[in-house]
Design an enzyme around this catalytic site. Sequence first.
Site, PDB file in Angstrom:
ATOM      1  N   ASP A  67      -2.420   8.765  -4.598  1.00 51.00           N
ATOM      2  CA  ASP A  67      -2.901   8.209  -5.861  1.00 51.00           C
ATOM      3  C   ASP A  67      -4.320   8.651  -6.205  1.00 51.00           C
ATOM      4  O   ASP A  67      -5.027   9.237  -5.380  1.00 51.00           O
ATOM      5  CB  ASP A  67      -2.812   6.675  -5.839  1.00 51.00           C
ATOM      6  CG  ASP A  67      -3.209   6.079  -4.481  1.00 51.00           C
ATOM      7  OD1 ASP A  67      -3.983   6.716  -3.757  1.00 51.00           O
ATOM      8  OD2 ASP A  67      -2.751   4.973  -4.154  1.00 51.00           O
ATOM      9  N   ASN A 136      -1.475  -7.936  -1.188  1.00 46.67           N
ATOM     10  CA  ASN A 136      -0.362  -8.464  -1.986  1.00 46.67           C
ATOM     11  C   ASN A 136       0.922  -7.658  -1.770  1.00 46.67           C
ATOM     12  O   ASN A 136       1.883  -7.803  -2.499  1.00 46.67           O
ATOM     13  CB  ASN A 136      -0.737  -8.482  -3.473  1.00 46.67           C
ATOM     14  CG  ASN A 136      -1.042  -7.083  -4.017  1.00 46.67           C
ATOM     15  OD1 ASN A 136      -0.869  -6.079  -3.329  1.00 46.67           O
ATOM     16  ND2 ASN A 136      -1.518  -7.021  -5.250  1.00 46.67           N
ATOM     17  N   HIS A 138       1.134  -4.308  -1.951  1.00 49.05           N
ATOM     18  CA  HIS A 138       1.283  -3.047  -2.680  1.00 49.05           C
ATOM     19  C   HIS A 138       1.281  -1.863  -1.721  1.00 49.05           C
ATOM     20  O   HIS A 138       0.688  -1.907  -0.649  1.00 49.05           O
ATOM     21  CB  HIS A 138       0.236  -2.887  -3.794  1.00 49.05           C
ATOM     22  CG  HIS A 138      -1.168  -2.645  -3.359  1.00 49.05           C
ATOM     23  ND1 HIS A 138      -2.224  -3.416  -3.777  1.00 49.05           N
ATOM     24  CD2 HIS A 138      -1.717  -1.707  -2.543  1.00 49.05           C
ATOM     25  CE1 HIS A 138      -3.337  -2.959  -3.240  1.00 49.05           C
ATOM     26  NE2 HIS A 138      -3.064  -1.921  -2.487  1.00 49.05           N
ATOM     27  N   GLU A 143       1.992  -2.108  -7.600  1.00 53.55           N
ATOM     28  CA  GLU A 143       1.637  -3.521  -7.501  1.00 53.55           C
ATOM     29  C   GLU A 143       2.895  -4.391  -7.578  1.00 53.55           C
ATOM     30  O   GLU A 143       3.955  -3.909  -7.972  1.00 53.55           O
ATOM     31  CB  GLU A 143       0.696  -3.884  -8.658  1.00 53.55           C
ATOM     32  CG  GLU A 143      -0.617  -3.097  -8.671  1.00 53.55           C
ATOM     33  CD  GLU A 143      -1.652  -3.638  -7.677  1.00 53.55           C
ATOM     34  OE1 GLU A 143      -1.288  -4.438  -6.793  1.00 53.55           O
ATOM     35  OE2 GLU A 143      -2.826  -3.254  -7.792  1.00 53.55           O
TER      36      GLU A 143
HETATM   37  C1  F6R Z   1      -4.692   4.101  -1.022  1.00 57.32           C
HETATM   38  C2  F6R Z   1      -3.551   3.276  -1.373  1.00 57.32           C
HETATM   39  C3  F6R Z   1      -3.546   1.791  -1.190  1.00 57.32           C
HETATM   40  C4  F6R Z   1      -4.170   1.309   0.108  1.00 57.32           C
HETATM   41  C5  F6R Z   1      -4.161  -0.211   0.177  1.00 57.32           C
HETATM   42  C6  F6R Z   1      -4.837  -0.731   1.431  1.00 57.32           C
HETATM   43  O1  F6R Z   1      -4.416   5.470  -1.278  1.00 57.32           O
HETATM   44  O2  F6R Z   1      -2.618   3.796  -1.853  1.00 57.32           O
HETATM   45  O3  F6R Z   1      -2.222   1.329  -1.251  1.00 57.32           O
HETATM   46  O4  F6R Z   1      -3.476   1.860   1.193  1.00 57.32           O
HETATM   47  O5  F6R Z   1      -4.826  -0.725  -0.935  1.00 57.32           O
HETATM   48  O6  F6R Z   1      -6.183  -0.451   1.341  1.00 57.32           O
HETATM   49  P1  F6R Z   1      -7.190  -0.658   2.575  1.00 57.32           P
HETATM   50  O7  F6R Z   1      -6.774   0.353   3.601  1.00 57.32           O
HETATM   51  O8  F6R Z   1      -8.556  -0.353   2.025  1.00 57.32           O
HETATM   52  O9  F6R Z   1      -7.020  -2.046   3.041  1.00 57.32           O
END
Ligand code: F6R
Length: 247
Positions: A67, A136, A138, A143
Amino acid sequence: MEVIIVNDYEQLSQRACDIIVEQVHMNPESVLGLATGGTPLGTYRELVQANGNGKIDFTHVSTLNLDEYIGLDSSHPQSYRQFMKRELFDAINISETRTHIPDGRPDDLEEECRRYEALIEAIGPPDLQLLGIGENGHIGFNEPGSDMDGETHIVELTESTRAANARFFDKDEDVPAHAITMGIRSILKSKRILLLASGERKARAIKRLLQGEKDVNFPASALLAHPHVTLVMDQAAYGMKGETDAG
Ligand code: F6R
């Protein structure tokens, strides 16, 4: 789903690195799906070290990131392109031309989604997709409530995700409101998924996943349908007492 529980974040990073090294040994032309955020930082540090020690060669590896924020140019310090350069690409022997991240400032957003999905088909799908998980549930920036069968698309980030990511920005209001992300269907195309979770903040999401809760409001549950998922988590993410966190 293969589940591996390690003591702490350090062991998690080491184990994730070992799995990636093994993958690239098995196929030096592997396509790796990569993620940003706090969780994979330790894995990237370990990979940089392994590359320096000659344990992994990225010459023929290609990468596809999940992303990118919408509105940030690829030269913006908080863009995921710059994140990946800082944390991994500039410190290993990979050619920039083999690294792929969606463009956060294309002329045409819809066209960029189509281009990226076509790229996944052309050079991928990833042999191994590294994933973090949101509090959550995701995955990527899919989301709760996302289309469980979606391909690369534009999403509006939830307030909780923007708040969680504010730590990477000077001011909360600087966190972009939209992102371009591989869809759940795009992610599930990967041959193997390596899901990482660290810290007690992730314990609730992990519990829901391990309970096998299939729910459109819990995007990570889509992974239950994938034949080869390896979940590596530390004790804190498993809900046991643990001291470390990805930060
Ligand atoms: C990042 C991504 C997100 C993260 C998720 C967890 O490329 O796609 O899904 O993997 O938000 O983020 P952290 O690792 O910062 O807790």
